[in-house]
Write an enzyme that holds these catalytic residues in place. Structure first.
Site, PDB file in Angstrom:
ATOM      1  N   GLU A 206       0.964  -1.265  -0.143  1.00  0.00           N
ATOM      2  CA  GLU A 206      -0.274  -0.027   0.016  1.00  0.00           C
ATOM      3  C   GLU A 206       0.926   1.086   0.009  1.00  0.00           C
ATOM      4  OE1 GLU A 206      -1.605  -2.862   1.183  1.00  0.00           O
ATOM      5  OE2 GLU A 206      -2.668  -2.500  -0.501  1.00  0.00           O
ATOM      6  N   THR A 267       3.567  -8.229  -2.556  1.00  0.00           N
ATOM      7  CA  THR A 267       4.233  -8.599  -1.237  1.00  0.00           C
ATOM      8  C   THR A 267       3.597  -9.924  -0.863  1.00  0.00           C
ATOM      9  OG1 THR A 267       2.551  -7.312  -0.042  1.00  0.00           O
ATOM     10  CG2 THR A 267       4.902  -6.492  -0.238  1.00  0.00           C
ATOM     11  N   ASN A 287      -1.287  -7.449  -4.046  1.00  0.00           N
ATOM     12  CA  ASN A 287      -1.492  -6.603  -5.217  1.00  0.00           C
ATOM     13  C   ASN A 287      -0.523  -5.738  -5.665  1.00  0.00           C
ATOM     14  OD1 ASN A 287      -2.103  -5.349  -2.255  1.00  0.00           O
ATOM     15  ND2 ASN A 287      -1.556  -3.765  -3.475  1.00  0.00           N
ATOM     16  N   ASP A 332      -6.373  -3.728  -5.662  1.00  0.00           N
ATOM     17  CA  ASP A 332      -5.807  -4.534  -4.306  1.00  0.00           C
ATOM     18  C   ASP A 332      -6.638  -5.735  -4.162  1.00  0.00           C
ATOM     19  OD1 ASP A 332      -4.629  -4.725  -1.953  1.00  0.00           O
ATOM     20  OD2 ASP A 332      -5.827  -3.733  -0.807  1.00  0.00           O
ATOM     21  N   MET A 677       2.405   7.219  16.374  1.00  0.00           N
ATOM     22  CA  MET A 677       1.879   8.367  15.876  1.00  0.00           C
ATOM     23  C   MET A 677       3.185   9.201  15.397  1.00  0.00           C
ATOM     24  SD  MET A 677      -0.389  10.537  14.669  1.00  0.00           S
ATOM     25  CE  MET A 677      -0.118  12.021  14.307  1.00  0.00           C
TER      26      MET A 677
HETATM   27 CA    CA Z   1      -2.895  -4.820  -0.163  1.00  0.00          CA
END
Ligand code: CA
Length: 709
Positions: A206, A267, A287, A332, A677
């Site tokens: 991603e 991956t 993806n 995806d 964060m």
């Molecule tokens: Ca994915």
């Protein structure tokens, strides 16, 4: 097995001698912790007491022959013990049980050994992952499990290490960095072991990485081979890897554009299965990066080996065959989902098959001797393909599904009709049980696609559904109505007939992993906190237990001293736990828990403190409409993906939003980076960070005005 009358026929003295000998050998040989070798793994199916590898056996059917707990008595199942965990981040691991000891991995890649009968914690291991690394995890800092082999426990960490631990003590034996740690790689998947090699993949497509699988020597931690699933930068030449030949021969030609700049994706983040009958390793490939085929490969080419099942030689990594599920992948649509091996009787002949229910909604039965498609039918509602052509093995796509000219509301979406949640195949019923989901999303070509290194890079704009697709007078209302239409289904799929034997629709979408047993039972958790037992033959609910937190992980069953246990990790999270709002869940969600059940169990979970929902943030600060519009843009670009679900703080209810300085210190200054964060200074100016605060406050005020509690 004991023959009838055998015991009574033995002279008493012989019985005493046998008992004495057993005692003696018990004194002299302390059973070795984590004692698993090749013979044991190959015979795992007959070893009913144990759960020796991720999918119980190399075939990864997740079926147990145990039947002490069965459809007649499961109503008497009760909690035997529980172990409280240290975080409310997602828990996805399938435990391993070896000779009365359970090994689990938990969020942040920690490992624990537990007495499987009593719940006593024997040791714990913390790889001390740097909290800021959590920002690279697309879908929470989860871990799906460990592998155990010859006295060692293997775990992949969220920062890309593969670590071998002593199974008796939890002490580190070796640690190997398996990725380029300057890139947004993570590991969430369970390692697998075959003959002194441990296999590990990674995640990060991603955000933009190049996928591969690696084999390491279990004794030394040295790299034995690596197979890349997508080609690298052609200017750099071959990788000197097991994949070089396949890319030179045929796979390299299937790519166009400058794909390598964002890694290309592919991956290997979940399924890795050893096919012992044919001595091959089957891996599921993910993806593309970015998702959008036009942004990745100039809209041209199949892009091998994205979205494929790939067969490799386990010893050398050499290519054997592949079956690509989605050529030119652009949604995806990963093929990383569980691969389950079986021999099925199809048209009167026994066929050695690999079965998969990938994200795209079709159930694939592939001949694992050669990678040829046998059959494929939709196990979930889908609107992207007319059918899968069996002769070519390729989908016949609906052209509009590629969202080239206008947005398209697609189902399944990248959430999947099925994701990592384990499915199970019961040889007893002949059915595959799939935890399926229905979560449509509207994709639009991001023609102004800008790369954000280290953040999400999909090349897709996610819009509210187009007018007419769902009811609602404006985009916000349509988005809200769409979310209400999400649901899940427990699908009992006949892989031979390629149709459901029965389907049980569920009100929740994020659907827990499954276990089937010879006791005619199915076990499954849900996001409301219930752990359910169903009849495997017809889906009738027989028992449920309220665990007070969502359950996603794959359940297991095992036996210690003749007593059968059913166990599952509780803990909500994962991508939907981070990214989707669910008012029906506790907020914030409690810490995770490891639970084991047995017949007549009377243990109680540790009582939870009362959950108080923080009030909506309120402030008198003023923001211009231009600031609010800018804030909205950046909120949906960077914040909503992790701050919409119950796992991380809801920003609309964050006290930080009421204090401009504190907000800057966290969002721009990175004051909470150790919690995951990170500082957004590389992506957002201080003014933009302030605009996001304005948008958050405006939404909080709106929700309050609407009377939301
Ligand atoms: Ca994915």
């Amino acid at each position: 097995m004991m023959l009838k009358g055998e015991k009574s026929g033995l002279p008493a003295i012989v019985g005493t001698m046998v008992a004495a000998l057993l005692l003696l050998s018990g004194c002299q040989q302390t059973p070795k912790a984590g004692n698993i070798d090749e013979q044991r793994l190959l015979a795992a199916d007959k070893d009913a007491d144990n759960w020796l590898s991720y999918g119980r056996t190399y075939d990864e059917q997740r079926f147990s022959p145990l039947e002490q707990v069965n459809a007649d008595n499961v109503g008497k199942l009760g909690l035997a013990w529980s172990v409280d965990l240290d975080t409310r981040r997602g828990q996805e691991a399938t435990p391993i049980v070896v000779d009365g000891v359970m090994y689990i991995s938990t969020a942040w890649s920690k490992v624990m050994a537990i007495d499987a009968a009593t719940g006593k914690v024997l040791w714990q291991f913390d790889p001390k992952v740097i909290g800021a690394k959590g920002a690279h995890a697309c879908c929470d800092v989860v871990n799906r499990g460990v592998a155990v082999w010859k006295g060692r426990v293997f775990v992949g960490t969220i920062d890309g290490r593969l670590i071998a631990l002593d199974a008796a003590t939890g002490k580190e034996a070796w640690s190997q960095v398996t990725v380029d740690q300057s890139k947004p790689y993570t590991i969430t998947g369970a390692p697998r072991v075959v003959r002194d090699k441990v296999y590990i993949g990674n995640s990060g497509a991603e955000l933009g990485v190049r996928g591969y699988i690696s084999a390491y020597d279990t004794n030394t931690g040295k790299l034995v081979w690596r197979f890349y699933t997508v080609p690298g930068d052609p200017a750099k030449g071959p990788d000197n890897a097991a994949s070089d030949k396949a890319f030179a021969d045929f796979a390299g030609k299937t790519w166009n554009g400058n794909w390598w700049e964002m890694g290309g994706g592919g991956t290997v983040w979940d399924s890795i299965v050893y096919d012992a009958e044919l001595n091959q390793l089957l891996i599921g490939v993910g993806n593309g990066a970015p998702w959008n085929h036009r942004a990745r490969s100039a809209g041209k080419g199949d892009n091998l080996f994205l979205s494929s099942i790939l067969a490799l030689d386990p010893d050398t990594g050499a290519y054997k065959w592949h079956y690509q599920i989605n050529p030119g992948e652009t949604w995806d649509f990963t093929a990383t989902q569980q691969i389950t091996l079986a021999t099925l009787n199809i048209d009167g002949k026994p066929r050695k098959v690999a079965m998969q229910a990938p994200k795209n909604g079709f159930f694939y039965v592939v001949d694992r001797t050669n990678g040829k498609l046998i059959s494929a039918e939709a196990y979930a509602p889908q609107n992207w393909a007319y059918k899968i052509d069996i002769a070519t093995g390729r989908p016949v796509e609906r052209p509009e599904a590629r969202y080239a000219d206008k947005p398209y509301m697609i189902y399944p979406s990248g959430i999947g009709a099925h994701a990592w949640f384990p499915m199970t195949y019961s040889p007893k019923t002949g059915l595959v049980y799939i935890p399926s989901m229905h979560v449509p999303l509207t994709y639009s070509d991001d023609v102004n696609y800008e790369r954000h290194p280290g953040r999400w890079n999909t090349g897709v704009s996610f819009l509210a559904p187009p007018e007419g697709a769902v009811p609602g007078k404006d985009p916000a209302e349509r988005r809200a109505n769409l979310a209400k239409q999400n649901y899940g289904a427990l699908v009992a799929w006949d892989p031979v007939k390629q149709k459901p034997a029965w389907t049980k629709r569920q009100s929740w979408a994020w659907n827990g992993g499954l276990l089937s047993t010879a006791g005619n039972l199915l076990f499954q958790g849900d996001p409301y906190g219930f752990f359910h037992a169903y009849r495997a033959d017809n889906g009738q609910e027989l028992w449920k237990f309220q665990s007070e937190r969502g359950i996603m992980a794959g359940p297991i069953t095992y036996r210690v001293k003749g007593e059968q246990y059913v166990a599952v990790l509780g803990g909500y999270g994962g991508s939907m736990g981070m990214a989707t709002e669910s008012e029906w869940m506790r907020r914030p969600t409690p810490n995770g828990v490891m639970m084991a059940f047995k017949l007549g169990g009377t243990a109680k979970l540790t009582p939870l403190p009362a959950q108080v929902k923080p009030p909506f943030a309120a402030s008198k600060d003023n923001f211009t409409p231009a600031q609010l519009a800018e804030g909205e843009r950046w909120y949906f670009t960077y914040c909503s993906i992790c701050h919409t679900g119950p796992v991380n703080p809801n920003l609309m209810r964050s006290a930080l939003a009421t204090d401009a300085q504190a907000w800057q210190a966290v969002v721009h200054g990175g004051a909470l980076k150790d919690n995951g964060m990170i500082s957004f200074a590389p992506y957002l100016s201080k003014q933009q960070v302030e605009s996001v605060r304005g948008y958050v406050l405006s939404q909080a005020s709106k929700a309050g005005a609407e009377g939301q509690k």
